[in-house]
Design an enzyme around this catalytic site. Structure first.
Site, mmCIF file in Angstrom:
data_model
loop_
_atom_site.group_PDB
_atom_site.id
_atom_site.type_symbol
_atom_site.label_atom_id
_atom_site.label_comp_id
_atom_site.label_asym_id
_atom_site.label_seq_id
_atom_site.Cartn_x
_atom_site.Cartn_y
_atom_site.Cartn_z
ATOM 1 N N TYR A 115 98.711 78.262 10.513
ATOM 2 C CA TYR A 115 100.014 78.904 10.343
ATOM 3 C C TYR A 115 100.823 78.653 11.607
ATOM 4 O O TYR A 115 100.671 77.623 12.243
ATOM 5 C CB TYR A 115 99.801 80.397 10.016
ATOM 6 C CG TYR A 115 101.010 81.040 9.395
ATOM 7 C CD1 TYR A 115 101.624 80.480 8.270
ATOM 8 C CD2 TYR A 115 101.541 82.205 9.925
ATOM 9 C CE1 TYR A 115 102.739 81.059 7.700
ATOM 10 C CE2 TYR A 115 102.659 82.801 9.354
ATOM 11 C CZ TYR A 115 103.257 82.219 8.244
ATOM 12 O OH TYR A 115 104.361 82.789 7.678
ATOM 13 N N LYS A 170 93.458 78.264 -19.341
ATOM 14 C CA LYS A 170 93.772 76.845 -19.138
ATOM 15 C C LYS A 170 93.536 76.454 -17.686
ATOM 16 O O LYS A 170 92.983 75.394 -17.384
ATOM 17 C CB LYS A 170 95.231 76.602 -19.526
ATOM 18 C CG LYS A 170 95.568 75.151 -19.784
ATOM 19 C CD LYS A 170 95.220 74.778 -21.202
ATOM 20 C CE LYS A 170 95.786 73.440 -21.584
ATOM 21 N NZ LYS A 170 95.637 73.183 -23.021
ATOM 22 N N GLU A 212 102.854 74.447 -22.423
ATOM 23 C CA GLU A 212 101.864 75.060 -23.312
ATOM 24 C C GLU A 212 102.522 76.127 -24.176
ATOM 25 O O GLU A 212 103.328 76.942 -23.692
ATOM 26 C CB GLU A 212 100.765 75.700 -22.463
ATOM 27 C CG GLU A 212 99.548 76.120 -23.229
ATOM 28 C CD GLU A 212 98.604 74.954 -23.515
ATOM 29 O OE1 GLU A 212 97.753 75.100 -24.403
ATOM 30 O OE2 GLU A 212 98.723 73.906 -22.857
ATOM 31 N N ASP A 213 102.180 76.138 -25.446
ATOM 32 C CA ASP A 213 102.542 77.221 -26.364
ATOM 33 C C ASP A 213 104.047 77.508 -26.368
ATOM 34 O O ASP A 213 104.480 78.667 -26.320
ATOM 35 C CB ASP A 213 101.754 78.489 -26.023
ATOM 36 C CG ASP A 213 100.281 78.351 -26.380
ATOM 37 O OD1 ASP A 213 99.921 77.359 -27.030
ATOM 38 O OD2 ASP A 213 99.490 79.240 -26.015
ATOM 39 N N ASP A 238 99.953 70.917 -26.480
ATOM 40 C CA ASP A 238 99.914 71.213 -27.911
ATOM 41 C C ASP A 238 100.274 69.984 -28.733
ATOM 42 O O ASP A 238 99.781 69.816 -29.855
ATOM 43 C CB ASP A 238 100.881 72.349 -28.255
ATOM 44 C CG ASP A 238 100.569 73.609 -27.454
ATOM 45 O OD1 ASP A 238 99.473 74.153 -27.616
ATOM 46 O OD2 ASP A 238 101.410 74.019 -26.645
ATOM 47 N N ALA A 274 102.173 69.734 -32.902
ATOM 48 C CA ALA A 274 100.947 68.947 -32.998
ATOM 49 C C ALA A 274 101.041 67.891 -34.090
ATOM 50 O O ALA A 274 100.685 66.726 -33.881
ATOM 51 C CB ALA A 274 99.756 69.866 -33.251
#
Length: 463
Positions: A115, A170, A212-213, A238, A274
């Site tokens: 840091y 996922k 996704e989705d 998908d 899909a």
């Protein structure tokens, strides 16, 4: 409808107290079996001269089935149910992923390098040479998993909170199978422009984006715009993950029935994300006789209610799904439970191939047509030939990240499908073994290598 097979999705741990007598455990297990439960592990927790306490792991087929099993146990004389826990809910409590440090911080020197003030030198180096962000930060191995929660599994529009458990899962799969650090990004908007802008604004952190989705047809525009406007790979799993694994499985199924991609008549039921992606990838693989159906029947050029994606796949024929399946060689379902009947399968050509991929309940239960089909596949893990996207996306992203691909290409998808199919040795290929296991350690490196070759051939790789 055939009863669903008990599976770990509806797994219970039942703690019971029972007399320490011969035959009591047998009576308990018999009751569970008669109620349709599938018994797993049995643990002895406590034992006295008079009593035993045991934990019984039981798989059920649904929430209602689990309640029936517990009721059957409670009905037994002398056996007391002490507690019932849902193993799936327990697994998710507190979330499934965490952020951990790669470096120990033992002293002031470590802190000064990791840091301030030492990190300032790294910031300056990246500002002076932006490509160094791939070498000096997490970017080269990090993927954003982005959703708006509008099409979660087969459950519908659950919103960002409802989608989060899927995105966490996922992220686990990315890490466990490919060593990729992925993070869920669940957006509180379903506006296409806002989603695109948000992803663009967070993109500097990530080496790739997994969409996704996100419901169709917005998902097509979102992916296309992001791919045009960003220089990192964008992948809507998908669409493309499903298409890649479907093509891999179909390559091997066609070998079994000795038919060619170019000659077979293929019916795809389900014209969402899909289904459209499967049709497009199959066309690139050489398929030319594809008949797509949605809830209203065949995508016919006569119809006036088709989106642009559906219009691009429309054909002159019209009719119902039943009409489409007559004399077809292949049925690919990414639609809804129970829409296919045994009679419809019997109307197909000789040695039909049926991929009923609706999940958790397929378009037709395999038990109803096992004697009628040459090859059967589903999206479920408790049947042979599971069409599972885990065979694709970890290796796809491993390859794309490792070669620093600027985009995803159709060639990368085709090569990935061929790589998955190649892992089934010809001597092992049979009607119940057309794709490798998701736990086959060869899958990710083989897919990754194929993706990298294709990316370099397409000129989209930078390393």
């Amino acid at each position: 409808m055939v009863s669903l097979t008990p599976n770990p999705s509806f797994s219970l741990t039942v703690r019971v107290e029972l007399p320490n007598q011969v035959g009591q455990l047998a009576a308990l297990t018999r009751s569970i079996g008669e109620a349709g439960g599938n018994i797993g592990q049995i643990d002895l927790i406590e034992q006295t001269m008079k009593w035993l306490v045991r934990d019984i792991t039981i798989d059920a087929s649904s929430t209602e089935h689990a309640e029936t099993i517990v009721a059957a146990i409670k009905a037994l004389d002398d056996i007391r149910v002490m507690s019932v826990s849902d193993r799936t809910f327990n697994l998710h409590r507190g979330g499934k992923i965490s952020v951990t440090s790669k470096l120990p911080l033992h002293n002031q020197g470590d802190l000064a390098m990791a840091y301030t003030p030492g990190v300032g030198r790294i910031c300056t180096a990246i500002a002076e040479k932006p490509e160094e962000v791939y070498n000096l930060t997490i970017k080269s191995n990090t993927v954003a998993i982005v959703t708006d929660g509008s099409a979660v599994l087969g459950l519908g529009n659950l919103g960002p909170g409802g989608a989060l458990p899927v995105m966490e899962g996922k992220a686990m799969l990315f890490k466990e199978f490919a060593g990729i650090d992925a993070f869920p990004i669940c957006l509180a908007t379903q506006d296409t422009d806002q989603i695109v802008e948000t992803v663009k604004n967070i993109a500097p952190v990530f080496g790739g984006v997994n969409l996704e989705d996100i419901s169709a047809p917005r998902c097509f525009e979102i992916e296309a715009r992001l791919q045009r406007e960003l220089d990192i790979p964008i992948f809507h799993d998908d669409q493309h993950g499903t298409a890649i694994v479907t093509l891999a499985a179909l390559y091997n199924a066609l070998k079994l029935v000795k038919k060619s991609m170019e000659d077979v008549q293929i019916v795809i039921n389900g014209a969402g994300a899909a289904g459209v992606a499967i049709a497009q990838l199959l066309q690139k693989a050489g398929a030319s006789k594809i008949c797509m159906c949605d809830s209203r029947g065949i995508l016919s050029t006569d119809r006036t209610d088709l989106t642009s994606q559906k219009r691009s796949l429309a054909i002159a024929k019209s009719g119902t799904l039943k009409d489409a399946m007559e004399s077809a060689d292949v049925f690919l379902g990414v639609s809804a439970p129970g829409v296919v009947t045994p009679a419809m399968v019997k109307s197909m050509a000789a040695n039909p191939i049926v991929f009923a991929m609706a999940n958790p309940v397929p378009e037709i239960q395999p038990e109803l047509v096992m004697d009628e089909v040459a090859v059967m596949a589903t999206g479920r893990s408790d049947y042979a030939n599971q069409i599972n996207n885990v065979l694709a996306f970890p290796g796809i992203f491993r390859g794309a990240l490792d070669c620093r691909a600027a985009t995803m290409t159709a060639s990368m998808f085709l090569e990935a499908a061929g790589a998955i199919a190649s892992l089934i040795n010809p001597v092992d290929l049979d009607r119940e073994h057309i794709v490798p296991s998701v736990f086959d350690s060869r899958v990710v490196p083989t897919v990754s290598a194929a993706v990298q070759r294709a990316a370099r051939q397409d000129g989209v790789a930078s390393s």
